[in-house]
Design a protein around this motif. Structure first.
Motif, PDB file in Angstrom:
ATOM      1  N   ALA A 157       0.885  -1.091   0.074  1.00 31.85           N
ATOM      2  CA  ALA A 157       0.052   0.127   0.111  1.00 31.85           C
ATOM      3  C   ALA A 157       0.967   1.562  -0.034  1.00 31.85           C
ATOM      4  O   ALA A 157       0.773   2.268  -0.681  1.00 31.85           O
ATOM      5  CB  ALA A 157      -0.794   0.061   1.188  1.00 31.85           C
ATOM      6  N   ARG A 158       1.955   1.179   0.658  1.00 28.45           N
ATOM      7  CA  ARG A 158       2.821   2.612   0.940  1.00 28.45           C
ATOM      8  C   ARG A 158       3.842   2.422  -0.389  1.00 28.45           C
ATOM      9  O   ARG A 158       3.936   3.724  -0.733  1.00 28.45           O
ATOM     10  CB  ARG A 158       3.673   2.106   2.154  1.00 28.45           C
ATOM     11  N   HIS A 159       4.372   1.285  -0.705  1.00 29.43           N
ATOM     12  CA  HIS A 159       5.305   1.574  -1.695  1.00 29.43           C
ATOM     13  C   HIS A 159       5.008   1.089  -3.332  1.00 29.43           C
ATOM     14  O   HIS A 159       5.698   1.160  -4.088  1.00 29.43           O
ATOM     15  CB  HIS A 159       6.691   0.983  -1.480  1.00 29.43           C
ATOM     16  N   GLY A 160       3.602   0.431  -3.147  1.00 31.33           N
ATOM     17  CA  GLY A 160       3.368  -0.329  -4.534  1.00 31.33           C
ATOM     18  C   GLY A 160       4.219  -1.625  -4.555  1.00 31.33           C
ATOM     19  O   GLY A 160       5.238  -1.925  -4.108  1.00 31.33           O
ATOM     20  N   LEU A 205      -5.249 -10.735  -2.227  1.00 27.77           N
ATOM     21  CA  LEU A 205      -6.399 -10.259  -2.816  1.00 27.77           C
ATOM     22  C   LEU A 205      -7.712 -11.291  -2.920  1.00 27.77           C
ATOM     23  O   LEU A 205      -8.892 -10.985  -2.872  1.00 27.77           O
ATOM     24  CB  LEU A 205      -6.012  -9.818  -4.123  1.00 27.77           C
ATOM     25  N   THR A 206      -7.348 -12.635  -3.123  1.00 28.30           N
ATOM     26  CA  THR A 206      -8.400 -13.595  -3.110  1.00 28.30           C
ATOM     27  C   THR A 206      -8.988 -13.488  -1.637  1.00 28.30           C
ATOM     28  O   THR A 206     -10.291 -13.674  -1.564  1.00 28.30           O
ATOM     29  CB  THR A 206      -7.798 -14.973  -3.297  1.00 28.30           C
ATOM     30  N   SER A 207      -8.146 -13.673  -0.378  1.00 28.37           N
ATOM     31  CA  SER A 207      -8.596 -13.603   0.952  1.00 28.37           C
ATOM     32  C   SER A 207      -9.486 -12.157   1.042  1.00 28.37           C
ATOM     33  O   SER A 207     -10.588 -12.317   1.515  1.00 28.37           O
ATOM     34  CB  SER A 207      -7.667 -13.401   1.807  1.00 28.37           C
ATOM     35  N   ILE A 208      -9.151 -10.995   0.607  1.00 34.19           N
ATOM     36  CA  ILE A 208      -9.896  -9.984   0.701  1.00 34.19           C
ATOM     37  C   ILE A 208     -11.399 -10.127   0.144  1.00 34.19           C
ATOM     38  O   ILE A 208     -12.596 -10.064   0.531  1.00 34.19           O
ATOM     39  CB  ILE A 208      -9.440  -8.656   0.115  1.00 34.19           C
ATOM     40  N   SER A 209     -11.334 -10.633  -1.025  1.00 37.82           N
ATOM     41  CA  SER A 209     -12.779 -10.934  -1.813  1.00 37.82           C
ATOM     42  C   SER A 209     -13.659 -11.880  -1.310  1.00 37.82           C
ATOM     43  O   SER A 209     -14.688 -11.787  -1.247  1.00 37.82           O
ATOM     44  CB  SER A 209     -12.321 -11.392  -3.445  1.00 37.82           C
ATOM     45  N   GLU A 210     -12.795 -13.081  -0.532  1.00 36.79           N
ATOM     46  CA  GLU A 210     -13.567 -13.892  -0.046  1.00 36.79           C
ATOM     47  C   GLU A 210     -14.252 -13.417   1.212  1.00 36.79           C
ATOM     48  O   GLU A 210     -15.559 -13.923   1.735  1.00 36.79           O
ATOM     49  CB  GLU A 210     -12.752 -15.193   0.243  1.00 36.79           C
ATOM     50  N   VAL A 219     -24.036  -1.619   3.984  1.00 31.65           N
ATOM     51  CA  VAL A 219     -23.284  -0.594   3.984  1.00 31.65           C
ATOM     52  C   VAL A 219     -22.472  -0.400   5.005  1.00 31.65           C
ATOM     53  O   VAL A 219     -21.164  -0.042   5.012  1.00 31.65           O
ATOM     54  CB  VAL A 219     -24.375   0.857   3.829  1.00 31.65           C
ATOM     55  N   ARG A 220     -23.080  -0.776   6.190  1.00 33.14           N
ATOM     56  CA  ARG A 220     -22.085  -0.889   7.559  1.00 33.14           C
ATOM     57  C   ARG A 220     -20.985  -1.660   7.342  1.00 33.14           C
ATOM     58  O   ARG A 220     -19.937  -1.684   7.916  1.00 33.14           O
ATOM     59  CB  ARG A 220     -23.316  -1.163   8.624  1.00 33.14           C
ATOM     60  N   PHE A 221     -21.314  -2.894   6.825  1.00 39.42           N
ATOM     61  CA  PHE A 221     -20.088  -3.908   6.689  1.00 39.42           C
ATOM     62  C   PHE A 221     -19.043  -3.383   5.861  1.00 39.42           C
ATOM     63  O   PHE A 221     -17.804  -3.627   6.218  1.00 39.42           O
ATOM     64  CB  PHE A 221     -20.776  -5.180   5.964  1.00 39.42           C
ATOM     65  N   GLN A 222     -19.430  -2.829   4.630  1.00 40.13           N
ATOM     66  CA  GLN A 222     -18.462  -2.175   3.734  1.00 40.13           C
ATOM     67  C   GLN A 222     -17.591  -1.047   4.596  1.00 40.13           C
ATOM     68  O   GLN A 222     -16.377  -1.004   4.290  1.00 40.13           O
ATOM     69  CB  GLN A 222     -19.084  -1.675   2.548  1.00 40.13           C
ATOM     70  N   VAL A 223     -18.291  -0.143   5.091  1.00 39.11           N
ATOM     71  CA  VAL A 223     -17.638   0.887   5.819  1.00 39.11           C
ATOM     72  C   VAL A 223     -16.630   0.337   6.961  1.00 39.11           C
ATOM     73  O   VAL A 223     -15.595   0.814   6.932  1.00 39.11           O
ATOM     74  CB  VAL A 223     -18.646   1.714   6.481  1.00 39.11           C
ATOM     75  N   ASP A 224     -17.138  -0.692   7.873  1.00 32.53           N
ATOM     76  CA  ASP A 224     -16.262  -1.134   8.624  1.00 32.53           C
ATOM     77  C   ASP A 224     -14.946  -2.053   8.126  1.00 32.53           C
ATOM     78  O   ASP A 224     -13.795  -1.816   8.309  1.00 32.53           O
ATOM     79  CB  ASP A 224     -16.976  -2.229   9.641  1.00 32.53           C
ATOM     80  N   PHE A 225     -14.900  -2.619   6.950  1.00 33.07           N
ATOM     81  CA  PHE A 225     -14.017  -3.042   6.535  1.00 33.07           C
ATOM     82  C   PHE A 225     -12.921  -2.140   5.766  1.00 33.07           C
ATOM     83  O   PHE A 225     -11.917  -2.183   6.066  1.00 33.07           O
ATOM     84  CB  PHE A 225     -14.287  -4.050   5.063  1.00 33.07           C
ATOM     85  N   ALA A 226     -13.355  -1.070   5.123  1.00 31.89           N
ATOM     86  CA  ALA A 226     -12.700  -0.060   4.759  1.00 31.89           C
ATOM     87  C   ALA A 226     -11.941   0.544   5.687  1.00 31.89           C
ATOM     88  O   ALA A 226     -10.641   1.032   5.698  1.00 31.89           O
ATOM     89  CB  ALA A 226     -13.690   0.996   3.967  1.00 31.89           C
ATOM     90  N   LEU A 227     -12.662   1.071   7.054  1.00 34.69           N
ATOM     91  CA  LEU A 227     -11.937   1.689   8.060  1.00 34.69           C
ATOM     92  C   LEU A 227     -10.966   1.001   8.682  1.00 34.69           C
ATOM     93  O   LEU A 227     -10.030   1.435   9.262  1.00 34.69           O
ATOM     94  CB  LEU A 227     -13.074   2.308   8.837  1.00 34.69           C
ATOM     95  N   ASP A 228     -11.187  -0.404   8.847  1.00 29.94           N
ATOM     96  CA  ASP A 228     -10.494  -1.350   9.676  1.00 29.94           C
ATOM     97  C   ASP A 228      -9.244  -1.920   8.707  1.00 29.94           C
ATOM     98  O   ASP A 228      -8.266  -2.382   9.500  1.00 29.94           O
ATOM     99  CB  ASP A 228     -11.238  -2.370  10.137  1.00 29.94           C
ATOM    100  N   ASN A 229      -9.412  -1.799   7.399  1.00 31.58           N
ATOM    101  CA  ASN A 229      -8.285  -2.220   6.669  1.00 31.58           C
ATOM    102  C   ASN A 229      -7.835  -1.441   5.430  1.00 31.58           C
ATOM    103  O   ASN A 229      -7.875  -1.891   4.251  1.00 31.58           O
ATOM    104  CB  ASN A 229      -8.873  -3.736   5.991  1.00 31.58           C
ATOM    105  N   ALA A 271      -5.040  -0.507   4.549  1.00 28.22           N
ATOM    106  CA  ALA A 271      -3.845  -0.785   3.649  1.00 28.22           C
ATOM    107  C   ALA A 271      -4.601  -2.083   2.323  1.00 28.22           C
ATOM    108  O   ALA A 271      -4.099  -2.053   1.330  1.00 28.22           O
ATOM    109  CB  ALA A 271      -2.634  -1.389   4.312  1.00 28.22           C
ATOM    110  N   LEU A 272      -5.192  -2.987   2.857  1.00 27.07           N
ATOM    111  CA  LEU A 272      -5.795  -3.913   2.147  1.00 27.07           C
ATOM    112  C   LEU A 272      -6.739  -3.225   0.955  1.00 27.07           C
ATOM    113  O   LEU A 272      -6.779  -3.773  -0.241  1.00 27.07           O
ATOM    114  CB  LEU A 272      -6.690  -5.047   3.008  1.00 27.07           C
TER     115      LEU A 272
END
Length: 198
Positions: free
Chosen positions: A30-33, A68-73, A97-107, A109-110
């Motif tokens: 996430a930081r350096h590509g 990326l497979t793990s994130i999608s699963e 919506v709450r689920f996606q918001v929580d995932f984005a805020l908690d992860n 870098a992912l």
């Protein structure tokens, strides 16, 4: 940041070495590509030599593929768990919506790795991730159309992707604390979805 799919040791509750590696790699990617990070960098981040990583992953490509497979699963499983219940359509949409918001805020870098590195996957991994992502989007399209019955399918699909963009673009914001940011994103996403034009 904890990795999203850890099989934590049931006694110690600590993530496995493999999950530690994936979490460190996510932060570095996430930081350096993806191309800006070497095996030695990842090894250093978890306190082992770069070559020792090959005991856990056959390559950096394999590491990204599993990540990326793990994130999608995780997203698909979470979405299915929230849409498979007998409740009002707008309540289902709120839970998504709450689920996606929580995932984005908690992860954060992912989220960044997911958005920037799909093109760096091997073809088999890319096909798998794309398939999982399509299924997740379909859950949203169905939930949006159930909550807003007069909304056409193309508009519901476009609205889902727009809301993903809204939610996923903001985890790095430092203007509000986590709870305030979650409330703001949830309110904005619901307003956009429920009031989407035909």
């Amino acid at each position: 940041m904890g990795f999203v799919s850890p099989a934590a040791d049931p006694v110690t509750e600590k993530p496995s070495r493999r999950d530690q590696i994936l979490a460190a790699a996510a932060e570095l990617f996430a930081r350096h590509g993806f191309h800006g990070v070497g095996i030695d960098d990842i090894g250093s981040a978890v306190g082992i030599s770069g070559p020792a990583l090959y005991r856990h992953f056959r390559s950096k490509d394999a590491m990204l593929g599993e990540m990326l497979t793990s994130i999608s699963e995780v997203l698909l499983d979470g979405g299915q768990a929230r849409t498979g219940l007998d409740r009002a359509a707008r309540d289902t949409l709120l839970e998504l919506v709450r689920f996606q918001v929580d995932f984005a805020l908690d992860n954060p870098a992912l989220i960044t790795v997911q958005e920037r590195n799909l093109g760096n996957l091997t073809d088999p991994d890319r096909r798998k991730v794309r398939g999982l992502q399509r299924r997740y989007v379909e859950l949203w399209v169905e939930a949006i159309r159930a909550a807003v019955p007069d909304l056409g399918e193309p508009t519901a699909r476009a609205a889902a992707h727009a809301v993903f963009g809204l939610i996923n673009s903001t985890p790095h914001s430092r203007h509000l604390d986590r709870a305030q940011m979650a409330d703001l994103l949830t309110g904005m996403a619901l307003a956009a979805l429920v009031h989407s034009p035909n």
